[in-house]
Design an enzyme around this catalytic site. Structure first.
Site, PDB file in Angstrom:
ATOM      1  N   LYS A  85       2.154   2.151  -5.212  1.00 16.33           N
ATOM      2  CA  LYS A  85       2.827   1.672  -6.425  1.00 16.33           C
ATOM      3  C   LYS A  85       1.991   1.957  -7.679  1.00 16.33           C
ATOM      4  O   LYS A  85       2.529   2.379  -8.704  1.00 16.33           O
ATOM      5  CB  LYS A  85       3.106   0.166  -6.313  1.00 16.33           C
ATOM      6  CG  LYS A  85       4.045  -0.189  -5.172  1.00 16.33           C
ATOM      7  CD  LYS A  85       4.194  -1.678  -4.991  1.00 16.33           C
ATOM      8  CE  LYS A  85       2.975  -2.371  -4.412  1.00 16.33           C
ATOM      9  NZ  LYS A  85       2.661  -2.079  -3.020  1.00 16.33           N
TER      10      LYS A  85
ATOM     11  N   GLN B  67       2.201  -5.940  -3.103  1.00 15.82           N
ATOM     12  CA  GLN B  67       2.556  -6.024  -1.674  1.00 15.82           C
ATOM     13  C   GLN B  67       3.870  -5.263  -1.455  1.00 15.82           C
ATOM     14  O   GLN B  67       4.120  -4.312  -2.166  1.00 15.82           O
ATOM     15  CB  GLN B  67       2.648  -7.495  -1.196  1.00 15.82           C
ATOM     16  CG  GLN B  67       1.294  -8.218  -1.164  1.00 15.82           C
ATOM     17  CD  GLN B  67       0.847  -8.733  -2.506  1.00 15.82           C
ATOM     18  OE1 GLN B  67       1.575  -9.412  -3.187  1.00 15.82           O
ATOM     19  NE2 GLN B  67      -0.388  -8.420  -2.892  1.00 15.82           N
TER      20      GLN B  67
ATOM     21  N   ASP C  32       0.810  -1.219   0.000  1.00 19.81           N
ATOM     22  CA  ASP C  32       0.000   0.000   0.000  1.00 19.81           C
ATOM     23  C   ASP C  32       0.845   1.270   0.000  1.00 19.81           C
ATOM     24  O   ASP C  32       0.418   2.312   0.517  1.00 19.81           O
ATOM     25  CB  ASP C  32      -0.973   0.017   1.199  1.00 19.81           C
ATOM     26  CG  ASP C  32      -1.817  -1.234   1.227  1.00 19.81           C
ATOM     27  OD1 ASP C  32      -2.340  -1.591   0.162  1.00 19.81           O
ATOM     28  OD2 ASP C  32      -1.939  -1.854   2.306  1.00 19.81           O
TER      29      ASP C  32
ATOM     30  N   GLY D 287      -4.239  -4.250  -4.228  1.00 20.46           N
ATOM     31  CA  GLY D 287      -5.195  -3.207  -4.594  1.00 20.46           C
ATOM     32  C   GLY D 287      -4.391  -1.989  -4.990  1.00 20.46           C
ATOM     33  O   GLY D 287      -3.823  -1.314  -4.139  1.00 20.46           O
ATOM     34  N   HIS D 288      -4.288  -1.741  -6.278  1.00 21.98           N
ATOM     35  CA  HIS D 288      -3.488  -0.607  -6.753  1.00 21.98           C
ATOM     36  C   HIS D 288      -4.423   0.513  -7.186  1.00 21.98           C
ATOM     37  O   HIS D 288      -5.208   0.360  -8.107  1.00 21.98           O
ATOM     38  CB  HIS D 288      -2.558  -1.062  -7.892  1.00 21.98           C
ATOM     39  CG  HIS D 288      -1.481  -1.986  -7.412  1.00 21.98           C
ATOM     40  ND1 HIS D 288      -0.570  -2.590  -8.237  1.00 21.98           N
ATOM     41  CD2 HIS D 288      -1.159  -2.379  -6.154  1.00 21.98           C
ATOM     42  CE1 HIS D 288       0.260  -3.319  -7.494  1.00 21.98           C
ATOM     43  NE2 HIS D 288      -0.089  -3.209  -6.236  1.00 21.98           N
TER      44      HIS D 288
HETATM   45  P1  IMP Z   1      -2.462 -12.762   1.769  1.00 20.71           P
HETATM   46  O1  IMP Z   1      -1.463 -12.299   0.760  1.00 20.71           O
HETATM   47  O2  IMP Z   1      -3.867 -12.448   1.386  1.00 20.71           O
HETATM   48  O3  IMP Z   1      -2.279 -14.191   2.159  1.00 20.71           O
HETATM   49  O4  IMP Z   1      -2.203 -11.917   3.103  1.00 20.71           O
HETATM   50  C1  IMP Z   1      -1.003 -12.066   3.866  1.00 20.71           C
HETATM   51  C2  IMP Z   1      -0.650 -10.754   4.551  1.00 20.71           C
HETATM   52  O5  IMP Z   1      -0.280  -9.800   3.561  1.00 20.71           O
HETATM   53  C3  IMP Z   1      -1.799 -10.093   5.317  1.00 20.71           C
HETATM   54  O6  IMP Z   1      -1.247  -9.395   6.415  1.00 20.71           O
HETATM   55  C4  IMP Z   1      -2.371  -9.107   4.323  1.00 20.71           C
HETATM   56  O7  IMP Z   1      -3.039  -8.042   4.948  1.00 20.71           O
HETATM   57  C5  IMP Z   1      -1.101  -8.643   3.633  1.00 20.71           C
HETATM   58  N1  IMP Z   1      -1.332  -8.211   2.253  1.00 20.71           N
HETATM   59  C6  IMP Z   1      -1.575  -8.998   1.176  1.00 20.71           C
HETATM   60  N2  IMP Z   1      -1.698  -8.260   0.075  1.00 20.71           N
HETATM   61  C7  IMP Z   1      -1.532  -6.973   0.442  1.00 20.71           C
HETATM   62  C8  IMP Z   1      -1.502  -5.742  -0.273  1.00 20.71           C
HETATM   63  O8  IMP Z   1      -1.647  -5.683  -1.501  1.00 20.71           O
HETATM   64  N3  IMP Z   1      -1.300  -4.616   0.473  1.00 20.71           N
HETATM   65  C9  IMP Z   1      -1.070  -4.673   1.795  1.00 20.71           C
HETATM   66  N4  IMP Z   1      -1.073  -5.788   2.513  1.00 20.71           N
HETATM   67  C10 IMP Z   1      -1.298  -6.944   1.835  1.00 20.71           C
HETATM   68 MG    MG Z   2      -2.913  -1.835  -1.875  1.00 18.95          MG
END
Ligand code: IMP
Ligand code: MG
Length: 427
Positions: free
Chosen positions: A16, A222, A13, A40-41
């Site tokens: 990007k 991420q 977040d 989520g971009h």
């Molecule tokens: P997962 O990727 O859905 O398995 O989540 C694993 C961890 O990564 C959790 O703490 C999510 O909140 C975090 N996470 C996954 N994708 C994002 C992202 O795009 N932005 C921020 N945090 C993320």
């Molecule tokens: Mg995001």
């Protein structure tokens, strides 16, 4: 030519999507190399806001080819909804989009697995987005997963059923039942749609483009601190979010890596569980959350907020070979008289370090801060670097002097236009 890589240096977040959109006009190809619908971009321009989950952020530029690489985990249902939204906005995404046949498929049962596994962990849960990311990467590494190319096989349905049966047994082991009939209908409709698109061996597409002198930007999802190896394990995502992930997730040899843009916020956020040394659990954290509208763009969850943390940034810069830094959301810190920057950690034995200990949990370290004067000026109203207030310039040069990488872009608002390109100041 080279592949430039843009990635987040914190816990995701960082903004990007916005920077990809800003840099996109100078590129021919934008490619996603890992992650999936957990991302989520957010992009804002001409008064509208767009959130992309699986589709690369170059999609709004009609001259750009967008690639979903083999390292991505793709949910056909989410993907079809995303494509429809773009179509409703008049964007002909299908024309400029190529999807790797080697990308992993997220099935409805992967999402159920994600949920039951999180529920079983109770208070130790990861805080996953529940999009099926972890279970899909598990199947990929376990060599039982399905890939986009498999949807072209005559026996796709049988392969699907075989994998779902495995999942059913695991879900029953957790004492739950797999009930996904409705989701399955959506899934197969979305798979039919996917078959009509450009499914390709994108590793050839990228390498051919490199050989013909095209400019390629790889868009990370991420952040480095969520990397499966170097992040705050086990509170991480299940992919390689670092530069190395672009090599394996696109099929690009390391010698072709060019610029590495490291994106970070002027503060720091995290969503989900896991350690966060500089987290503010007070009204200051709440003030950042409100001013920065820090609520997840995928899940809507409030994000945890805190001060910028130099030891973690140094770590991410080191592991990614970052060549340029981009500071995001600088406008959010207007209302603070004092800005804190974590420069070191104090370990339980009293030692000060700027290196990451094995665990970042609160009982393993205490952040040590330097206080800098706030600027108290709304940076969103500023259109050129020359107008930046001295206190903010001081903040930038202070950070640069610790990180030894120039901050070349400062973002002062969500809109494409609120972007200040800065002359590089090498520390
Ligand atoms: P997962 O990727 O859905 O398995 O989540 C694993 C961890 O990564 C959790 O703490 C999510 O909140 C975090 N996470 C996954 N994708 C994002 C992202 O795009 N932005 C921020 N945090 C993320
Ligand atoms: Mg995001």
């Amino acid at each position: 030519m080279a592949v430039d890589i843009l990635l987040g240096l914190q816990w995701g977040d960082e903004g990007k999507g916005k920077i990809v959109d800003v840099l996109a006009p100078t590129y021919d190809i934008v490619a996603r190399f890992q992650g999936g619908p957990n991302a989520g971009h957010t992009l804002e321009f001409e008064g509208t806001k767009h959130v992309l989950h699986q589709i690369p952020s170059g999609i709004f530029h009609s001259h750009i080819q967008n690639i979903i690489g083999n390292g991505v985990v793709l949910d056909p249902i989410v993907f079809q909804v995303e494509m429809k939204k773009l179509q409703d906005r008049g964007v002909d995404a299908a024309q400029n989009l190529f999807i790797s046949k080697k990308a992993a498929l997220i099935l409805p049962s992967h999402k159920v697995l994600d949920r039951v596994s999180e529920e079983a962990m109770g208070s130790g849960k990861i805080g996953s987005t529940l999009k099926g990311i972890g279970p899909t990467y598990q199947d990929k590494i376990g060599r039982v997963g399905l890939r986009v190319g498999d949807i072209l096989a005559a026996d796709f349905k049988e392969r699907y059923n075989k994998l779902v049966e495995r999942h059913r047994k695991t879900i029953e082991y957790y004492g739950q039942k797999l009930e996904i009939e409705e989701q399955e209908q959506h899934f197969f409709a979305a798979v039919d749609y996917l078959r009509t698109l450009k499914l390709a061996d994108t590793e050839y597409l990228i390498n051919d483009a490199l050989n013909s002198g095209k400019r390629i930007l790889a868009e990370g999802a991420q952040g480095s601190l969520l990397d499966v190896d170097f992040g705050t394990y086990p509170f991480v995502t299940s992919s390689t979010t670092m530069v190395a992930g672009a090599c394996t997730g696109l099929g690009v040899a390391p010698k072709y890596i060019g610029e590495v843009y490291g994106i970070f916020k002027a503060y720091c956020t995290r969503v989900g569980s896991g350690p966060f040394p500089t987290e503010l659990l007070n009204e200051e954290g709440e003030a950042i959350r409100q001013a920065g509208r820090e609520f997840g763009s995928t899940t809507g969850r409030p994000r945890r907020c805190g001060w910028v943390d130099l030891p973690t940034l140094k770590y991410s810069i080191m592991l990614n070979g970052v060549t340029q830094l981009n500071m995001m959301k600088a406008d959010v810190l207007t209302d603070f008289d004092t800005i804190k920057v974590c420069t070191h950690y104090k370990l339980p034995n009293g030692e000060l370090t700027d290196r990451l200990p094995h665990s970042l949990e609160a009982d393993e370290l205490e952040p040590v801060y330097e206080e800098l004067p706030g600027w108290r000026v709304d940076l969103n109203k500023i259109d050129s670097v020359d107008e930046l207030p001295d206190a903010f310039r001081n903040y930038l040069t202070y950070i640069e002097s610790h990180l030894h990488v120039p901050i070349t872009i400062v973002s002062v608002g969500p809109d494409r236009k609120s972007t200040l390109k800065r002359e590089a100041v090498k520390a």
